[in-house]
Every structure is written in structure tokens, then in C-alpha cells.
Design an enzyme around this catalytic site. Sequence first.
Site, PDB file in Angstrom:
ATOM      1  CB  SER A   1       6.246   5.613  49.767  1.00 41.55           C
ATOM      2  OG  SER A   1       5.286   4.591  49.732  1.00 41.55           O
ATOM      3  CB  CYS A   2       6.905  10.777  50.140  1.00 37.27           C
ATOM      4  SG  CYS A   2       7.744  12.343  50.306  1.00 37.27           S
ATOM      5  N   PRO A   3      10.091   9.780  49.602  1.00 37.67           N
ATOM      6  CG  PRO A   3      12.377  10.396  49.818  1.00 37.67           C
ATOM      7  CD  PRO A   3      11.316   9.445  50.363  1.00 37.67           C
ATOM      8  CG  MET A   4      11.828   6.209  46.706  1.00 37.92           C
ATOM      9  SD  MET A   4      13.559   6.742  46.548  1.00 37.92           S
ATOM     10  CE  MET A   4      13.920   6.244  44.879  1.00 37.92           C
TER      11      MET A   4
ATOM     12  CG  ASP B   1       2.914   8.932  48.098  1.00 34.27           C
ATOM     13  OD1 ASP B   1       2.140   8.608  49.017  1.00 34.27           O
ATOM     14  OD2 ASP B   1       3.924   9.648  48.279  1.00 34.27           O
TER      15      ASP B   1
END
Length: 75
Positions: free
Chosen positions: A13-16, A40
Site C-alpha cells: 500500500s501507499c507509500p511503499m 494498490d
Amino acid sequence: MEVNLVLDAKGLSCPMPIVRIKKAMDALQPGEILEVLATDKGASSDIPAWTKSRGHQILDQTIEGDVIKFFIKKR
């Protein structure tokens, strides 16, 4: 298209995904291509925005089932 590195960011998921993309891009030479696989939903807008802000180029963006594929050329 010749891909130099594949990044599997599925399930992140953001920001990964962006964090992993930055690290992968740092490992590439200018002109090389990174293929990114993401699931995502935000990646559809986040990755192109990040890519443009860094001066890189998205060569192609496709959707295969739940997976969004990006092909990013390093500047």
C-alpha cells in the site's frame, strides 16, 4: 521492450510502492527500463505523478486482472 529490472510491488500500500520504485531506479543507469507490478489502486495515479516529478518517462501502463504494470525509463 527490453526490461532491465522487475519490481514486484503487489500487495503493498501507499507509500511503499513509491519507496521501492525510488530504490530500484537508483540502481539503474540512465536509459534503462524498470517494470513495476502493483495492485494498490492508488498506484494508477501515484506512480505516474512520482515518475513525472522525477523526470523519468512511463513508456507503457497496462492492467492485467488486479495487476497494474508500469514500464518506466530512467532519465
